[in-house]
Design an enzyme around this catalytic site. Structure first.
Site, PDB file in Angstrom:
ATOM      1  N   TYR A 116      36.064 -45.197   0.206  1.00 23.84           N
ATOM      2  CA  TYR A 116      36.811 -45.454   1.520  1.00 23.84           C
ATOM      3  C   TYR A 116      35.713 -45.711   2.752  1.00 23.84           C
ATOM      4  CZ  TYR A 116      35.634 -40.308   2.375  1.00 23.84           C
ATOM      5  OH  TYR A 116      34.905 -39.294   2.322  1.00 23.84           O
ATOM      6  N   ASN A 170      27.401 -36.279  -4.554  1.00 23.82           N
ATOM      7  CA  ASN A 170      26.435 -36.399  -3.781  1.00 23.82           C
ATOM      8  C   ASN A 170      25.256 -35.773  -4.344  1.00 23.82           C
ATOM      9  OD1 ASN A 170      28.270 -36.868  -1.881  1.00 23.82           O
ATOM     10  ND2 ASN A 170      28.248 -34.961  -0.838  1.00 23.82           N
ATOM     11  N   TYR A 172      21.348 -34.503  -3.365  1.00 23.66           N
ATOM     12  CA  TYR A 172      20.639 -34.070  -2.017  1.00 23.66           C
ATOM     13  C   TYR A 172      19.204 -33.693  -2.751  1.00 23.66           C
ATOM     14  CZ  TYR A 172      25.152 -32.504   0.118  1.00 23.66           C
ATOM     15  OH  TYR A 172      26.405 -32.551   0.351  1.00 23.66           O
ATOM     16  N   HIS A 181      32.449 -31.698   8.965  1.00 23.58           N
ATOM     17  CA  HIS A 181      33.496 -32.727   9.126  1.00 23.58           C
ATOM     18  C   HIS A 181      34.681 -31.897   8.171  1.00 23.58           C
ATOM     19  CE1 HIS A 181      31.680 -32.901   5.022  1.00 23.58           C
ATOM     20  NE2 HIS A 181      33.066 -33.292   4.725  1.00 23.58           N
ATOM     21  N   HIS A 243      33.643 -28.241   7.616  1.00 27.20           N
ATOM     22  CA  HIS A 243      32.568 -27.531   6.643  1.00 27.20           C
ATOM     23  C   HIS A 243      31.481 -28.473   6.768  1.00 27.20           C
ATOM     24  CE1 HIS A 243      35.177 -30.152   4.017  1.00 27.20           C
ATOM     25  NE2 HIS A 243      33.979 -30.422   3.213  1.00 27.20           N
ATOM     26  N   ARG A 254      19.668 -30.806  -5.093  1.00 29.54           N
ATOM     27  CA  ARG A 254      21.157 -30.223  -5.543  1.00 29.54           C
ATOM     28  C   ARG A 254      22.305 -31.610  -5.749  1.00 29.54           C
ATOM     29  NH1 ARG A 254      25.566 -29.378  -2.188  1.00 29.54           N
ATOM     30  NH2 ARG A 254      27.068 -28.083  -3.506  1.00 29.54           N
TER      31      ARG A 254
HETATM   32  O1  LIG Z   1      27.791 -30.775  -1.092  1.00 31.94           O
HETATM   33  C1  LIG Z   1      28.708 -29.880  -0.790  1.00 31.94           C
HETATM   34  O2  LIG Z   1      29.077 -29.257  -1.540  1.00 31.94           O
HETATM   35  C2  LIG Z   1      29.983 -30.509   0.127  1.00 31.94           C
HETATM   36  C3  LIG Z   1      30.033 -32.036   0.336  1.00 31.94           C
HETATM   37  C4  LIG Z   1      31.050 -32.401   1.411  1.00 31.94           C
HETATM   38  O3  LIG Z   1      31.598 -31.553   1.939  1.00 31.94           O
HETATM   39  C5  LIG Z   1      31.545 -33.808   1.388  1.00 31.94           C
HETATM   40  O4  LIG Z   1      30.651 -34.572   0.635  1.00 31.94           O
HETATM   41  O5  LIG Z   1      32.411 -34.120   1.898  1.00 31.94           O
END
Ligand SMILES: O=C(O)CCC(=O)C(=O)O
Length: 354
Positions: A116, A170, A172, A181, A243, A254
């Site tokens: 999206y 994701n 990191y 967000h 969050h 991570r």
């Molecule tokens: O990394 C996370 O645990 C949360 C990631 C998150 O909230 C998102 O990508 O919308």
């Protein structure tokens, strides 16, 4: 030569006096904010970290919308982590569709099933403006995510059978983060399920971010998210409060797999309205028409390198900054405006290069 902060934790440690005296000067030391103006964030004074009355009650409400479980053994986690590394390696080889991969400094995202528009891709910005891409714009959910992750969650009744149609990874690096967000309510059904890998971290609720220097207020609730842990959020936790992942909570690499279902009536872009790709994505190694289908991909003996995957994005940004500096002949962002990245990654450094 400019020195960026490759690790946002360094910025946090440096504090306002010590950060980017050259790069931040356009801002005149003003503090800037970057999060939605709503979502129950009224409970804290950002300067003092003093909680106003009611924070405990809010924390209880958040907690009531959170479920956690650990349905994977250590060896299952390792196997899934190896698959995540394979995704990183495939992306590095250009084997995915362009919109599957979104690189940001210290945080790369891989969209499967559904993608999206968000952040700078939005013509009109802000919550509620996100749109699903036309079907087929991102790669399908890899089979290993069904076999190793989703099936287990279905067996344990953590998610309903057939619920998931979108998986986002994701990845990191230390100091990476996702700003506060709410997952777009008009795009995604609830619950939102995420599974964490490689290292322990914390999901923070109700934080305020400010930038240059980056600062994050004390969370209303900080939820530990251990390696291998599944976190399910719904109700208040998903809809009524933001969050985020704070930079200080990513101490080692991570990754998280976010499993969601798109709403049946979620707005979808018409193919003729697809937003243009940013420069760093159009200069891809491989042209889309030369893309290998997953079944004919050459096997790669290269070890996945998340560090390399992030480095390429940072280099592309340096080139963009150089171009801007040439055109403007002044430091970028002279009006002190903050680049909007409502993709939830923090704004990148505006430090001019010398
Ligand atoms: O990394 C996370 O645990 C949360 C990631 C998150 O909230 C998102 O990508 O919308």
């Amino acid at each position: 030569m400019a020195t960026a902060f490759p690790d946002l934790r360094d910025k946090l440690r440096a504090g306002s006096g010590g950060v980017g005296s050259a790069g931040e000067c356009g801002e005149g030391g003003r503090k800037r904010r970057a999060e939605p103006a709503s979502e129950g964030e009224e409970d804290e004074d950002e300067e003092t970290g003093v909680e106003s009355p009611g924070a405990d009650e809010v924390a209880r409400k958040v907690q009531s919308g959170v479920l956690q479980a650990r349905p994977f053994t250590d060896s299952e986690c390792e196997r899934i982590e190896a698959c995540i590394d394979d995704v990183v390696a495939l992306a590095e080889r250009g084997a995915y569709k362009v919109r599957t991969v979104d690189r940001a400094p210290l945080r790369n995202k891989y969209f499967f099933g559904e993608g999206y528009t968000y952040g700078s891709q939005l013509v009109k910005r802000g919550p509620g403006q996100e749109r699903l891409y036309p079907r087929g714009e991102v790669d399908p959910i890899p089979q290993w995510i069904y076999d190793l992750v989703i099936r287990r969650l279905e067996e344990r009744r953590i998610v309903a059978k057939g619920f998931v149609n979108s998986a986002v990874i994701n990845d990191y690096l230390p100091g990476g983060c996702i700003v506060s967000h709410v997952d777009p309510i008009h795009i995604f059904d609830r619950p939102i399920v995420s599974v964490s890998f490689f290292s322990d971290s914390a999901l923070s609720f109700g934080c305020k971010f400010s930038f240059r220097p980056i600062r994050v207020s004390k969370p209303v609730l900080s939820l530990p998210i251990a390696q291998g842990c599944v976190t399910v959020i719904s109700g208040y936790a998903a809809d009524e409060i933001t969050h985020c992942i704070r930079p200080q909570d990513i101490k080692a690499r991570r990754a998280v797999i976010i499993l969601r279902r798109t709403r049946i009536n979620a707005p979808r872009l018409d193919p003729s309205c697809l937003p243009e790709l940013p420069d760093h994505l159009t200069n891809r190694v491989r042209r889309p028409d030369k893309r290998e289908s997953p079944s004919v991909r050459r096997s790669s003996h290269r070890k996945a390198s998340p560090y390399e995957a992030h480095r390429r994005r940072v280099l592309a940004m340096d080139e963009e900054a150089d171009k801007r500096a040439l055109v403007l002949r002044t430091p970028p962002y002279p009006d002190g405006t903050r680049e909007h990245r409502s993709d939830n990654s923090p704004p990148r450094s505006k430090r001019p290069r010398h």
